[in-house]
Scaffold this motif. Structure first.
Motif, PDB file in Angstrom:
ATOM      1  N   ASN A1083       0.832  -1.205   0.000  1.00  8.84           N
ATOM      2  CA  ASN A1083       0.000   0.000   0.000  1.00  8.84           C
ATOM      3  C   ASN A1083       0.874   1.265   0.000  1.00  8.84           C
ATOM      4  O   ASN A1083       0.656   2.182   0.766  1.00  8.84           O
ATOM      5  N   ARG A1084       1.831   1.258  -0.933  1.00 12.66           N
ATOM      6  CA  ARG A1084       2.726   2.421  -1.050  1.00 12.66           C
ATOM      7  C   ARG A1084       2.545   3.055  -2.422  1.00 12.66           C
ATOM      8  O   ARG A1084       3.485   3.222  -3.190  1.00 12.66           O
ATOM      9  N   GLN A1085       1.274   3.495  -2.735  1.00  8.93           N
ATOM     10  CA  GLN A1085       1.023   4.127  -4.025  1.00  8.93           C
ATOM     11  C   GLN A1085       1.762   5.445  -4.190  1.00  8.93           C
ATOM     12  O   GLN A1085       1.928   5.942  -5.306  1.00  8.93           O
ATOM     13  N   ASP A1086       2.199   6.009  -3.101  1.00  8.94           N
ATOM     14  CA  ASP A1086       2.940   7.271  -3.219  1.00  8.94           C
ATOM     15  C   ASP A1086       4.232   7.106  -4.010  1.00  8.94           C
ATOM     16  O   ASP A1086       4.712   8.037  -4.647  1.00  8.94           O
ATOM     17  N   ILE A1087       4.799   5.915  -3.952  1.00  9.34           N
ATOM     18  CA  ILE A1087       6.054   5.694  -4.682  1.00  9.34           C
ATOM     19  C   ILE A1087       5.808   5.717  -6.180  1.00  9.34           C
ATOM     20  O   ILE A1087       6.708   6.049  -6.954  1.00  9.34           O
ATOM     21  N   THR A1088       4.555   5.449  -6.571  1.00  6.86           N
ATOM     22  CA  THR A1088       4.256   5.479  -8.004  1.00  6.86           C
ATOM     23  C   THR A1088       4.497   6.855  -8.579  1.00  6.86           C
ATOM     24  O   THR A1088       5.066   7.012  -9.672  1.00  6.86           O
ATOM     25  N   GLU A1089       4.043   7.843  -7.863  1.00  2.54           N
ATOM     26  CA  GLU A1089       4.193   9.202  -8.369  1.00  2.54           C
ATOM     27  C   GLU A1089       5.604   9.743  -8.180  1.00  2.54           C
ATOM     28  O   GLU A1089       6.102  10.490  -9.019  1.00  2.54           O
ATOM     29  N   THR A1090       6.205   9.351  -7.065  1.00  2.06           N
ATOM     30  CA  THR A1090       7.515   9.934  -6.759  1.00  2.06           C
ATOM     31  C   THR A1090       8.658   9.236  -7.502  1.00  2.06           C
ATOM     32  O   THR A1090       9.654   9.888  -7.866  1.00  2.06           O
ATOM     33  N   ASN A1091       8.521   7.974  -7.733  1.00  2.00           N
ATOM     34  CA  ASN A1091       9.667   7.235  -8.302  1.00  2.00           C
ATOM     35  C   ASN A1091       9.342   6.463  -9.579  1.00  2.00           C
ATOM     36  O   ASN A1091      10.140   6.447 -10.501  1.00  2.00           O
ATOM     37  N   LEU A1092       8.181   5.801  -9.624  1.00  2.00           N
ATOM     38  CA  LEU A1092       7.936   4.874 -10.731  1.00  2.00           C
ATOM     39  C   LEU A1092       7.724   5.606 -12.054  1.00  2.00           C
ATOM     40  O   LEU A1092       8.367   5.274 -13.061  1.00  2.00           O
ATOM     41  N   LYS A1093       6.822   6.594 -12.045  1.00  2.00           N
ATOM     42  CA  LYS A1093       6.550   7.284 -13.309  1.00  2.00           C
ATOM     43  C   LYS A1093       7.765   8.040 -13.832  1.00  2.00           C
ATOM     44  O   LYS A1093       8.079   7.960 -15.035  1.00  2.00           O
ATOM     45  N   PRO A1094       8.494   8.789 -12.985  1.00  2.00           N
ATOM     46  CA  PRO A1094       9.724   9.415 -13.517  1.00  2.00           C
ATOM     47  C   PRO A1094      10.711   8.387 -14.077  1.00  2.00           C
ATOM     48  O   PRO A1094      11.386   8.643 -15.084  1.00  2.00           O
ATOM     49  N   ALA A1095      10.797   7.231 -13.448  1.00  2.00           N
ATOM     50  CA  ALA A1095      11.720   6.204 -13.948  1.00  2.00           C
ATOM     51  C   ALA A1095      11.274   5.669 -15.308  1.00  2.00           C
ATOM     52  O   ALA A1095      12.094   5.394 -16.184  1.00  2.00           O
ATOM     53  N   LEU A1096       9.911   5.567 -15.448  1.00  2.00           N
ATOM     54  CA  LEU A1096       9.420   5.095 -16.754  1.00  2.00           C
ATOM     55  C   LEU A1096       9.767   6.084 -17.859  1.00  2.00           C
ATOM     56  O   LEU A1096      10.212   5.690 -18.950  1.00  2.00           O
ATOM     57  N   LEU A1097       9.562   7.354 -17.605  1.00  2.00           N
ATOM     58  CA  LEU A1097       9.871   8.361 -18.630  1.00  2.00           C
ATOM     59  C   LEU A1097      11.373   8.417 -18.926  1.00  2.00           C
ATOM     60  O   LEU A1097      11.791   8.616 -20.076  1.00  2.00           O
ATOM     61  N   GLU A1098      12.173   8.265 -17.879  1.00  2.00           N
ATOM     62  CA  GLU A1098      13.620   8.263 -18.090  1.00  2.00           C
ATOM     63  C   GLU A1098      14.042   7.047 -18.928  1.00  2.00           C
ATOM     64  O   GLU A1098      14.886   7.165 -19.829  1.00  2.00           O
ATOM     65  N   ALA A1099      13.452   5.886 -18.658  1.00  2.00           N
ATOM     66  CA  ALA A1099      13.767   4.692 -19.440  1.00  2.00           C
ATOM     67  C   ALA A1099      13.335   4.868 -20.889  1.00  2.00           C
ATOM     68  O   ALA A1099      14.023   4.444 -21.827  1.00  2.00           O
ATOM     69  N   LEU A1100      12.141   5.526 -21.076  1.00  2.00           N
ATOM     70  CA  LEU A1100      11.678   5.790 -22.430  1.00  2.00           C
ATOM     71  C   LEU A1100      12.684   6.648 -23.182  1.00  2.00           C
ATOM     72  O   LEU A1100      13.030   6.374 -24.335  1.00  2.00           O
ATOM     73  N   ASN A1101      13.156   7.684 -22.554  1.00  2.00           N
ATOM     74  CA  ASN A1101      14.106   8.589 -23.195  1.00  2.00           C
ATOM     75  C   ASN A1101      15.419   7.860 -23.515  1.00  2.00           C
ATOM     76  O   ASN A1101      16.006   8.020 -24.586  1.00  2.00           O
ATOM     77  N   THR A1102      15.884   7.054 -22.577  1.00  2.00           N
ATOM     78  CA  THR A1102      17.141   6.321 -22.780  1.00  2.00           C
ATOM     79  C   THR A1102      17.039   5.367 -23.969  1.00  2.00           C
ATOM     80  O   THR A1102      17.940   5.296 -24.810  1.00  2.00           O
ATOM     81  N   GLN A1103      15.927   4.641 -24.039  1.00  2.00           N
ATOM     82  CA  GLN A1103      15.765   3.687 -25.130  1.00  2.00           C
ATOM     83  C   GLN A1103      15.665   4.394 -26.478  1.00  2.00           C
ATOM     84  O   GLN A1103      16.207   3.938 -27.488  1.00  2.00           O
TER      85      GLN A1103
END
Length: 1310
Positions: A1083-1103
């Protein structure tokens, strides 16, 4: 050991010319005869009996018309096409052979006594009636005139150096009286001497000799002059020196004759006037006189022209011409021509042909000419079986010297036995019937044929003096008189003895250019009647018989070959045909012929005087000295000093040509070196011996490798092991061939092998020479026609197989008799069984065999010491732990008792297990030592531990202790420490864990990141929760460093109880789905906004950036590859047009590509000949450089493109996971762009595949044709075409396989 054989005799018709011939010479360019008489000079062609030209000598007054004139010299001047003659009246006349005009070019008032031209026809010597010598040029300009008789010795006068007088020297058998004996002047010349000077030139024209009667003493003296007319030497006084004089053309000796009180000799003088050798003529003191001596042009034959001193009972004086040769310092009378006493048939002029060394011209007083052509031949028996004694007959006057080479090799002039006849022998022939080839027949100068046969076999070979007769002489059986006219010498020639009662001979034909074959058979009155006559349209020069087929072949003077059909009611002659029915003839006449079978077809071999060997009309070789055919083998000696031996039954005619043309490989059994000038005398049938004669005359026996191996193969195939072994031992053939020839047959008949050898030493010799090498594949290659024999499998070594087979057979047959050989079989194995051998010796000592002659233990041990190094044997005996055996070996060695006795005594005092441990450790048998030491009790455990550590015997040591013992635990800990040092901490942890050393096991598992085992051990200890959490964090950090994020997250979540760190680890590792699972589980949905989504966008840019970079790099390299290939293709075509190097890989031109491509870079590693593996890899990397213009740039570009394709293709799963996460969080546009970009990249690289890797890369260059092509460029282009599948190029990378089956796209993004 050669004889002179009459090839042909040409008898011309009598000329109708006045007077009688006085001088004779031969024209070198046409071969016609120049004959001068007291009336004319005539050029006569003996081949057609026509007078070519004629000139009168009386018309111009050169000779008196009453016939009293005398021509004293005649010479052919080839350069002037004239003949020069000198008359006794003093005129020198030149006769032009073209215009038939005579011209007097000079005259001497005192008259001339002789004329002699130099060999180069540059100078002429005239001797005058005033006893002077006039030397003139070829233009008849006088050079000098000197007196014949000089008081001075000459420029070569001997010098006394003051070492004493003659009176003080040793005089041998003459005694001291010789010192006081006064030097007597030579005796006056004989009464019949014509007292004319004789002049003879040396072959090189630098010296000439003059024999003249000295006015003071009346004796003949020989003086030697040089080319300038300066006296060089005067001969020593020679009593009885006669008028004949002839200088050997080779320049070594001057021949003359001397009449002794008891014999008549031909003597030889050196150029310094001293005597040097002689031989005796076969006449009594006053029986004959020598009219002339004549050397032939190659100095091989000396003709002696003789005439009886007194008339016979019929009132006629007989004349003779004898031909003498020398070999091994012995003079042989090879031919004797007896002309009888008919005044019309008596020779008046004799001379040798200048161009044909063995052609003799004789002119009689009736103006008939006879030309005799001789040839060298070796008379050998023609047998093919072992009953033939390999006889060789040598003619020596009235004797035949026979040598039987099967029994003994006797150097000439000696022989096995002599056959004495009543008349000089002219020809010898052996019987051509199997089993009777030792019988011979001789044709003598009186026209009779004497037959010699072997004596009856009931006579003993033992003599009273205890000597054994090795070769029994033949005995005269009968003498026949052929019933054919023999009014001229040598009316019969080419005698051949076909059957016991059938001879074939060649006689003169109806025409001078034809011959008659006479088939002679015995009649009732000891005569040989003519059974049949066969006319041959040509002059027969050779007649040969084939013992194998019975064929008789004859050769005509022009090289034509005919076949005599003799074994039929009406004998006839037909042309020789090959298997296809075509007529076969020699291109040129041959001087030696022989019949043989090549590939099953009969061929007539012929050797020309120019060293060319022919088989019919096919030339086989061009540098042959001699040849011989025996059984199925052809043997030749060459001018390159080699002897070739070829098996005719396994070769075709073309194969024989190829074999003779090749130089032979290293192990070529057909080739061996021989001495310069060696000639084949004979080959012993069914044997390995080849008899060679050297130029000096001595003999050599060689065992030619081809004959030896052929004979050995026959013996081995027929299981005659003893004969093969004895021959191999004597001739130093490797004994491995006995097994390698046919391994299966040898192993099946190993008992026969042992029984035939019998000797223990022979069996031991065979065993000691065994090697793993197959001799039939290296040293003694098999003939191409022989089948390959099966060999034992690769798992069985040859030496071990043979040793075991022999040992088993000998142990079965008689172990006591073959004891030493059995020991040898144990010792010679690839891994010597010394312990077994020593044990057998020990058994012999304990239980000595009672059989008589059995080997004792002492003898067996002594034999072992001979085979094995004493130190090795001592150590192996020590390894048996038998001290009695050790002492026995030590006593037989050279060891000092002070060295080994204390050591042995110390060992005897030890406990048995510890004793064996000490011995094994001394012998460095550490595993055995460990076994014995482990049985010695706990007190020796420290030694066990030390031995295990030193020799790394941990695994072995653990087997000797129970798992619940302290020793086992201690050894496990030590082993674990060793494994940790070897970077094998996980295995060390396993050992410690099972020994319940949990703390140390936990440390080992932690060090190697084996987190599951570490957690298990920690919970087994057990660790407190806080320490367990700390352990989990430490292990997680190590796993994150190793990019094992999912495992690290598991440790952090379950054991460290830190869900946030676990989720962050998963996000860092791009494990999106597992990260979401933990986010919702905790039940740590806060990490989604703080860490998961930025990491997804960063991975998108890297690829996205990575894909763009890969596309740019791929496009750049692909374009560059196209340019490089175009440049290399252009350079290749340019080099083909210039007829460049014919290279299969011409499209590469690696070293020249930098020049061809126009690049400023170049690269070469040609100076590097050898590298280490590291440097080699570095050089390979440098070779595949992407630098523009590098030699292998196209290969480097292909490797790089292949790596890009592989990398992009591996991104399918990663892109798929990223797309799912982006869609989940509403990043559809970004996901669509990524999916589209990745799809475009995949399509691009897949489409570029055929361009980068065109189909048939190795075969891509089509043959170059067109209007601008040349023959050389098309040929070179065609030679480059090679199948890519058959020979793949290791430098060209294969095209990567795309994983199109992997589903990575999301359909919701379409």
């Amino acid at each position: 050991m050669r004889n002179l054989k009459l090839l042909q005799s040409l008898l011309s018709s009598e000329l109708q010319a006045p007077g009688s011939p006085q001088c004779l010479c031969v024209r070198a360019d046409t071969g016609s005869l120049l004959i001068a008489s007291q009336f004319s000079i005539t050029e006569y062609d003996p081949r057609n009996g026509q007078v070519v030209s004629e000139g009168s000598l009386t018309a111009d007054g050169f000779l008196p018309e009453d016939g009293s004139g005398l021509v004293v010299g005649l010479q052919d001047l080839a350069e002037l096409e004239s003949a020069c003659l000198a008359t006794a009246g003093g005129d020198v006349v030149v006769f032009n052979l073209n215009t038939c005009q005579t011209e007097c070019v000079g005259s001497v008032d005192s008259g001339l006594t002789t004329m002699s031209w130099s060999p180069d026809e540059e100078l002429v010597i005239l001797t005058t009636g005033q006893e002077t010598i006039i030397m003139m040029t070829k233009d008849f300009e006088p050079i000098t005139e000197v007196g014949i008789h000089q008081d001075d010795f000459g420029e070569g006068k001997f010098i006394t150096v003051g070492w004493g007088k003659k009176e003080t020297q040793f005089h041998g058998s003459e005694g001291k009286q010789a010192a006081q004996k006064k030097i007597q002047e030579g005796q006056p010349a004989v009464a019949w001497d014509d007292r004319r000077p004789r002049v003879t030139w040396r072959g090189d024209g630098q010296l000439f000799a003059v024999s003249a009667v000295c006015p003071a003493t009346g004796a003949r003296k020989v003086r030697v002059w040089n080319r300038e007319g300066v006296l060089q030497a005067t001969s020593e006084p020679v009593n009885g020196l006669e008028q004949a004089l002839c200088w050997k053309p080779s320049g070594s000796l001057i021949a003359s004759t001397q009449r002794h009180p008891n014999k008549h000799s031909v003597v030889f003088l050196e150029k310094n006037g001293l005597l040097h050798g002689d031989f005796t003529l076969p006449f009594s003191k006053d029986q004959a006189k020598v009219k002339e001596l004549l050397w032939n042009s190659d100095s091989s034959v000396l003709a002696v022209w003789l005439e009886d001193m007194t008339a016979g009972e019929d009132g006629r004086v007989n004349s003779y011409i004898q031909l003498w040769t020398v070999g091994n310092y012995h003079w042989y009378l090879k031919q004797s021509l007896e002309f009888g006493g008919d005044p019309q048939q008596v020779p008046v002029c004799v001379c040798w042909d200048a161009e044909r060394p063995l052609r003799l011209h004789v002119v009689t007083s009736s103006w008939s000419s006879r030309t005799y052509d001789w040839g060298w031949t070796t008379e050998r028996s023609p047998g093919l079986d072992a009953s033939d004694n390999a006889n060789v007959a040598v003619i020596d006057g009235e004797k035949i010297l026979v040598t039987t080479f099967r029994q003994c090799v006797v150097p000439p002039p000696m022989c096995s036995f002599e056959l004495q006849l009543s008349s000089p022998v002219n020809q010898v022939t052996f019987l051509c019937r199997p089993q009777r080839t030792n019988q011979l027949a001789a044709l003598t100068a009186d026209g009779q044929i004497s037959v010699f046969s072997q004596p009856s076999s009931d006579k003993t070979d033992e003599r009273a003096d205890d000597f054994r007769v090795v070769s029994r002489p033949l005995v005269l059986q009968k003498t026949f008189s052929p019933a054919v006219p023999q009014d001229v010498p040598l009316a019969l020639r080419q005698l051949l003895w076909l059957q016991e009662e059938l001879f074939v001979a060649v006689g003169s034909g109806l025409l001078p250019t034809t011959s008659t074959l006479l088939l002679l058979q015995p009649a009732q009155d000891d005569t040989l009647a003519v059974r049949s006559r066969v006319e041959v349209g040509g002059v027969v020069v050779s007649l040969v018989h084939c013992s194998r087929t019975g064929s008789v072949a004859l050769q005509l003077e022009d090289g034509q070959i005919r076949k005599l059909l003799w074994d039929c009611p009406e004998p006839s002659v037909e042309e020789w045909h090959d298997s296809s029915g075509c007529s076969v003839n020699f291109p040129v006449p041959c001087i030696q012929t022989s019949l043989c079978s090549i590939g099953g077809e009969d061929f007539l071999l012929g050797l020309t005087d120019r060293s060319h060997l022919y088989a019919g009309d096919t030339e086989l070789a061009s540098n042959v000295c001699s040849f011989g055919v025996c059984n199925d083998f052809l043997l030749i000696t060459t001018h390159s000093h080699t002897c070739r031996c070829l098996n005719l039954s396994t070769l075709s005619l073309k194969g024989l040509q190829a074999a003779l043309a090749s130089d032979g490989s290293q192990n070529d059994e057909t080739l061996r070196r021989v001495e310069r000038g060696s000639r084949i005398v004979t080959v012993v049938p069914q044997d390995t011996r080849v008899i060679l004669q050297m130029p000096r005359g001595n003999l050599e026996t060689v065992h030619h490798r081809a004959l030896v191996l052929a004979q050995l193969r026959k013996w081995l195939d027929s299981l005659r092991f003893r004969d093969a072994f004895e021959s191999m031992r004597k001739l130093r053939i490797n004994l491995n061939l006995i097994y390698d020839h046919n391994p299966q047959v040898f192993l099946e008949n190993i008992g026969t092998f042992i029984t035939q050898l019998g000797s223990i030493s022979h069996i031991n010799l065979f065993l000691t020479e065994l090697k793993e090498e197959d001799m039939t594949g290296s040293m003694y290659p098999r003939p191409e026609s022989s089948p390959v024999q099966p060999r034992p499998g690769a798992a069985h070594k040859k030496v071990d197989v043979v040793c075991d087979a022999l040992r088993v057979a000998m142990e079965t047959m008689d172990p006591n008799k073959f004891c030493l050989s059995i020991l040898t079989a144990h010792v010679k194995k690839t891994v010597p069984e010394l312990e077994i051998a020593l044990q057998k010796v020990h058994e012999l000592r304990e239980n000595p065999p009672a059989a008589p002659g059995a080997v004792t233990a002492e003898e067996a041990l002594k034999f072992l010491l001979f085979l094995v190094n004493v130190n090795d044997l001592y150590e192996h005996s020590l390894g048996t732990y038998d001290f009695d055996l050790v002492l026995m070996v030590a006593e037989k060695s050279q060891k000092d008792p002070k060295e080994y006795l204390p050591f042995l005594n110390m060992l005897k005092s030890l406990e048995p297990n510890y004793q064996r441990y000490t011995i094994d450790k001394h012998l460095k048998r550490y595993r055995k030592a460990l076994v014995h030491l482990s049985k010695c009790g706990e007190e020796h455990f420290p030694e066990v531990l030390q031995l295990v550590k030193e020799q790394k015997l941990f695994s072995e040591a653990l087997r000797f202790y129970a798992a619940d013992t302290s020793q086992y635990k201690f050894l496990s800990c030590v082993y674990a420490e060793y494994l940790v040092e070897q970077q094998q901490a996980e295995q060390a942890g396993l050992l410690l864990w099972r020994c319940r050393e949990t703390v140390r096991a936990l440390q080992a598992f932690t060090n190697c990141s084996s987190w599951r085992s570490a957690i298990c051990v920690a919970q087994q200890i057990p660790l407190p929760p806080d320490q367990l959490a700390l352990l989990a964090r430490d292990l997680a950090e190590k796993l994150i460093e190793q990019r094992r994020y999912a495992e690290a997250a598991l440790l952090l979540d379950q054991y460290a109880k830190d869900c946030e760190e676990a989720i962050l680890a998963l996000i860092t590792g791009a494990v999106w789905e597992e990260a979401l699972r933990l986010i919702y589980m905790h039940n740590r949905q806060d990490i989604t906004e703080t860490n998961l989504k930025p990491a997804l966008l960063e991975a998108l840019n890297t690829q996205t950036v990575f894909l763009e970079a890969q596309v740019a790099t791929f496009s750049r390299h692909r374009n560059r590859l196209v340019v490089v290939r175009e440049q290399k293709e252009k350079a290749r075509l340019d080099m083909l047009d210039e007829d460049g190097p014919d290279c299969p890989d011409a499209e590469l031109y690696s070293e020249a590509s930098s020049v061809m491509s126009g690049s400023k870079y170049s690269h070469s590693n040609s100076r590097i000949s050898s590298r280490s593996s590291k440097n080699r890899r570095k050089a390979e990397r440098k070779k595949l450089s992407l630098k523009e213009g590098s030699p292998m740039e196209d290969r480097a570009l292909m490797f790089t493109l292949s790596e890009i394709i592989t990398t992009v293709d591996k991104m399918r799963e990663e892109i798929h996971n990223l797309l799912k996460a982006l869609v989940l969080f509403q990043f559809d546009k970004q996901a669509e762009k990524l999916q589209l970009a990745y799809e475009e990249v995949l399509q691009m690289i897949e489409a570029a595949g055929p361009e980068v890797w065109p189909e048939g890369l190795q075969n891509s260059q089509a043959p170059l044709t067109g209007p601008n092509s040349t023959a050389n460029s098309i040929t070179a282009s065609l030679q480059q075409q090679r199948p890519a599948a058959a020979q793949p190029d290791a430098d060209v990378p294969a095209q990567p396989k795309m994983r199109n089956g992997v589903k990575w796209k999301l359909s919701i993004l379409k």
